[in-house]
Motif scaffolding. Structure first.
Motif, PDB file in Angstrom:
ATOM      1  N   LEU A 123       6.633   1.294   6.462  1.00  0.00           N
ATOM      2  CA  LEU A 123       7.083   2.453   7.237  1.00  0.00           C
ATOM      3  C   LEU A 123       7.126   3.706   6.352  1.00  0.00           C
ATOM      4  O   LEU A 123       6.654   4.779   6.732  1.00  0.00           O
ATOM      5  CB  LEU A 123       8.473   2.150   7.780  1.00  0.00           C
ATOM      6  CG  LEU A 123       9.063   3.145   8.760  1.00  0.00           C
ATOM      7  CD1 LEU A 123       8.410   2.967  10.116  1.00  0.00           C
ATOM      8  CD2 LEU A 123      10.568   2.950   8.882  1.00  0.00           C
ATOM      9  N   LEU A 124       7.669   3.551   5.153  1.00  0.00           N
ATOM     10  CA  LEU A 124       7.759   4.686   4.225  1.00  0.00           C
ATOM     11  C   LEU A 124       6.362   5.192   3.853  1.00  0.00           C
ATOM     12  O   LEU A 124       6.118   6.396   3.792  1.00  0.00           O
ATOM     13  CB  LEU A 124       8.519   4.289   2.952  1.00  0.00           C
ATOM     14  CG  LEU A 124      10.016   4.013   3.118  1.00  0.00           C
ATOM     15  CD1 LEU A 124      10.616   3.543   1.787  1.00  0.00           C
ATOM     16  CD2 LEU A 124      10.765   5.251   3.598  1.00  0.00           C
ATOM     17  N   LYS A 125       5.433   4.247   3.636  1.00  0.00           N
ATOM     18  CA  LYS A 125       4.063   4.644   3.287  1.00  0.00           C
ATOM     19  C   LYS A 125       3.418   5.439   4.416  1.00  0.00           C
ATOM     20  O   LYS A 125       2.701   6.410   4.176  1.00  0.00           O
ATOM     21  CB  LYS A 125       3.222   3.408   2.983  1.00  0.00           C
ATOM     22  CG  LYS A 125       3.518   2.842   1.609  1.00  0.00           C
ATOM     23  CD  LYS A 125       2.686   1.618   1.343  1.00  0.00           C
ATOM     24  CE  LYS A 125       2.834   1.206  -0.122  1.00  0.00           C
ATOM     25  NZ  LYS A 125       2.220  -0.099  -0.377  1.00  0.00           N
ATOM     26  N   ALA A 126       3.680   4.995   5.656  1.00  0.00           N
ATOM     27  CA  ALA A 126       3.117   5.708   6.804  1.00  0.00           C
ATOM     28  C   ALA A 126       3.719   7.117   6.903  1.00  0.00           C
ATOM     29  O   ALA A 126       3.015   8.094   7.156  1.00  0.00           O
ATOM     30  CB  ALA A 126       3.378   4.925   8.087  1.00  0.00           C
ATOM     31  N   LYS A 127       5.021   7.221   6.674  1.00  0.00           N
ATOM     32  CA  LYS A 127       5.678   8.538   6.711  1.00  0.00           C
ATOM     33  C   LYS A 127       5.060   9.459   5.649  1.00  0.00           C
ATOM     34  O   LYS A 127       4.783  10.640   5.905  1.00  0.00           O
ATOM     35  CB  LYS A 127       7.179   8.393   6.408  1.00  0.00           C
ATOM     36  CG  LYS A 127       8.017   7.949   7.605  1.00  0.00           C
ATOM     37  CD  LYS A 127       9.498   8.137   7.247  1.00  0.00           C
ATOM     38  CE  LYS A 127      10.427   7.325   8.121  1.00  0.00           C
ATOM     39  NZ  LYS A 127      10.451   7.770   9.533  1.00  0.00           N
ATOM     40  N   ALA A 187       2.065   9.262   4.289  1.00  0.00           N
ATOM     41  CA  ALA A 187       0.692   9.643   4.652  1.00  0.00           C
ATOM     42  C   ALA A 187       0.718  10.793   5.657  1.00  0.00           C
ATOM     43  O   ALA A 187      -0.076  11.733   5.577  1.00  0.00           O
ATOM     44  CB  ALA A 187      -0.050   8.440   5.235  1.00  0.00           C
ATOM     45  N   LYS A 188       1.677  10.739   6.603  1.00  0.00           N
ATOM     46  CA  LYS A 188       1.758  11.804   7.612  1.00  0.00           C
ATOM     47  C   LYS A 188       2.177  13.136   6.985  1.00  0.00           C
ATOM     48  O   LYS A 188       1.646  14.190   7.319  1.00  0.00           O
ATOM     49  CB  LYS A 188       2.740  11.405   8.717  1.00  0.00           C
ATOM     50  CG  LYS A 188       2.133  10.387   9.683  1.00  0.00           C
ATOM     51  CD  LYS A 188       3.159   9.834  10.636  1.00  0.00           C
ATOM     52  CE  LYS A 188       3.702  10.886  11.576  1.00  0.00           C
ATOM     53  NZ  LYS A 188       4.838  10.355  12.351  1.00  0.00           N
ATOM     54  N   PHE A 202      -4.860  12.873  -1.756  1.00  0.00           N
ATOM     55  CA  PHE A 202      -5.607  13.811  -0.934  1.00  0.00           C
ATOM     56  C   PHE A 202      -6.596  13.087  -0.034  1.00  0.00           C
ATOM     57  O   PHE A 202      -7.539  13.674   0.481  1.00  0.00           O
ATOM     58  CB  PHE A 202      -6.371  14.783  -1.843  1.00  0.00           C
ATOM     59  CG  PHE A 202      -6.217  16.206  -1.456  1.00  0.00           C
ATOM     60  CD1 PHE A 202      -7.164  16.831  -0.649  1.00  0.00           C
ATOM     61  CD2 PHE A 202      -5.139  16.936  -1.897  1.00  0.00           C
ATOM     62  CE1 PHE A 202      -7.029  18.149  -0.296  1.00  0.00           C
ATOM     63  CE2 PHE A 202      -4.999  18.260  -1.550  1.00  0.00           C
ATOM     64  CZ  PHE A 202      -5.945  18.876  -0.751  1.00  0.00           C
ATOM     65  N   GLY A 203      -6.443  11.787   0.098  1.00  0.00           N
ATOM     66  CA  GLY A 203      -7.291  11.026   1.021  1.00  0.00           C
ATOM     67  C   GLY A 203      -8.659  10.676   0.474  1.00  0.00           C
ATOM     68  O   GLY A 203      -9.557  10.321   1.224  1.00  0.00           O
ATOM     69  N   ILE A 204      -8.854  10.792  -0.850  1.00  0.00           N
ATOM     70  CA  ILE A 204     -10.133  10.390  -1.433  1.00  0.00           C
ATOM     71  C   ILE A 204      -9.976   8.975  -1.989  1.00  0.00           C
ATOM     72  O   ILE A 204      -9.046   8.706  -2.738  1.00  0.00           O
ATOM     73  CB  ILE A 204     -10.568  11.353  -2.554  1.00  0.00           C
ATOM     74  CG1 ILE A 204     -10.755  12.764  -1.991  1.00  0.00           C
ATOM     75  CG2 ILE A 204     -11.857  10.866  -3.223  1.00  0.00           C
ATOM     76  CD1 ILE A 204     -11.162  13.805  -3.013  1.00  0.00           C
TER      77      ILE A 204
END
Ligand SMILES: Nc1nc2c(ncn2[C@@H]2O[C@H](COP(=O)(O)OP(=O)(O)OP(=O)(O)O)[C@@H](O)[C@H]2O)c(=O)[nH]1
Ligand SMILES: [Mg+2]
Length: 381
Positions: free
Chosen positions: A30-34, A36-37, A168-170
């Motif tokens: 859950l924390l990882k998803a938060k 990423a958002k 940064f999503g790379i």
């Protein structure tokens, strides 16, 4: 921005405090998803309605592929650009000499490769420090990046830069996660796995989905995926980027130190092994040591396909190949590169080379071409 960065830091702190075990897995997910958002919001403020991953430098793409030089200040990025392309970019012994993006061109094996010199990045770049965001946004537009490291402290720098790029999503030297994620209107969360999976359980998957307000979806894993892999797929917009680690300034270290460098674990995920069996490369930009090796490595990682055209009744033109990428290399892609309407006149093609079963083979527009094939297009009359 400050509050967003504070929120990111709070979550990172909480993750660091949380012990990793089965009982905390779903909470960590859950924390990882938060996280990423929040990182996404940082790149594209929601008020502006999104639209790309932040602003890069305004340099027009040219040539057949784009390669970016990324690294800490003063590691020798500009020196590399100068030596490899003959383009001038200022070199100096102080940090942050380069303040903008400077393009140069390498002509190699008939391909034009655009090489971008970029300002040095510092830790915290992904969270808005320095010009890092602009640098990394530009890095996202490349076909391959060179992470330039100083031979004196390559390992700590490597980890820090990877963290910035990851944030940064790379995704470096990685294939997209082999899992399917399909949203539905009803039926709840269905979670199946075709392999033994050790990282994700239904509770964690549900926690992550709920963070994205997804309550109905079919999820199938085909490998031992982690929470990060699942988040990457839900988030989308990840860039899977080939990357070469260039350890520069080896003229500054002793032979003993060089031997230690040589024993480093050569990190390379199995799925990527065919493409790049050795992502490290040592050189001295200043003394021009192993720059040929670097070009060879860049060529290998770009995985370009050279196609020689053969006009009817003439010899193939070996001087000026049409360059296709490894993902778009059908006969149709080839025709499109010659002229956008060319395919309308297409009847069939004759192909010589490793993709052909006969010499020549008669093929349709879906045929996949291989490097150094010779192609003749037969038009409708
Ligand atoms: N000894 C040695 N010095 C090098 C080498 N490559 C670059 N340098 C020196 O390192 C310093 C920094 O080089 P630059 O090319 O300006 O480094 P940069 O990475 O572009 O730095 P920023 O633009 O500040 O990010 C200069 O003094 C270069 O002459 C090398 O291979 N060996
Ligand atoms: Mg520079």
């Amino acid at each position: 921005m400050a509050t967003l960065m504070q929120k990111i830091k709070d979550i990172e702190d909480e993750m660091a405090r949380t012990q990793k075990n089965k009982a905390t897995a779903h909470h960590l997910g859950l924390l990882k998803a938060k996280l990423a958002k929040l990182r996404r919001d940082l790149l594209e403020p929601p008020s502006k309605g999104g639209g790309g991953a932040g602003e890069g430098f305004d340099v027009t793409k040219s040539g057949d592929a784009r390669v970016g030089l990324v690294g800490f200040p003063s590691v020798g990025k500009s020196t590399l650009l100068n030596k490899l392309t003959g383009t001038f970019s200022e070199v100096a012994s102080y940090e942050f000499t380069t303040l903008t993006c400077i393009p140069g061109v390498i002509v190699y094996r008939g391909a034009k490769i655009q090489l971008l010199d970029l300002p040095g990045i510092i830790e915290g770049a992904k969270d808005g420090k320095g010009r890092g965001r602009q640098v990394i946004s530009t890095a996202r537009t490349c076909n391959c990046i060179l992470i330039v490291l100083d031979a004196i402290k390559p390992i700590t720098h490597k980890r820090l830069i990877e963290k910035e790029l990851e944030g940064f999503g790379i995704r470096l030297n990685k294939e997209p996660p082999n899992l399917t994620f399909r949203k539905k209107d009803k039926g709840g969360i269905n979670f199946t796995s075709t392999v033994t999976n050790t990282h994700l359980d239904l509770e964690t998957v549900k926690a992550i989905c709920s963070e994205y307000r997804i309550h109905n979806a079919d999820i199938t894993l085909r490998f031992d995926a982690t929470a990060d892999d699942l988040i990457d797929v839900i988030e989308g917009s990840r860039i899977y980027m080939p990357c070469i680690y260039v350890v520069n300034k080896i003229d500054q270290i002793t032979l003993e130190e060089l031997e230690i460098l040589d024993k480093l674990p050569h990190y390379c995920p199995v799925s990527f092994v065919n493409l790049c069996n050795f992502p490290w490369l040592i050189c001295s930009a200043h003394l021009e040591w192993n720059l040929d090796g670097l070009l060879e490595k860049i060529w290998e990682y770009l995985n370009l396909t050279r196609i020689y055209t053969k006009p009817k009744g003439m010899n193939p033109d070996y001087e000026d190949p049409v360059i296709l990428s490894s993902k778009t290399r059908t006969v149709e892609d080839f025709c499109e590169r010659i002229h956008k309407d060319f395919i309308k006149q297409f009847k069939y093609a004759l192909v010589w080379g490793s993709s052909a079963k006969h010499k020549p083979q008669r093929v349709g527009k879906e045929h996949l071409l291989e490097d150094e094939d010779v192609v003749q297009i037969i038009k409708k009359v």
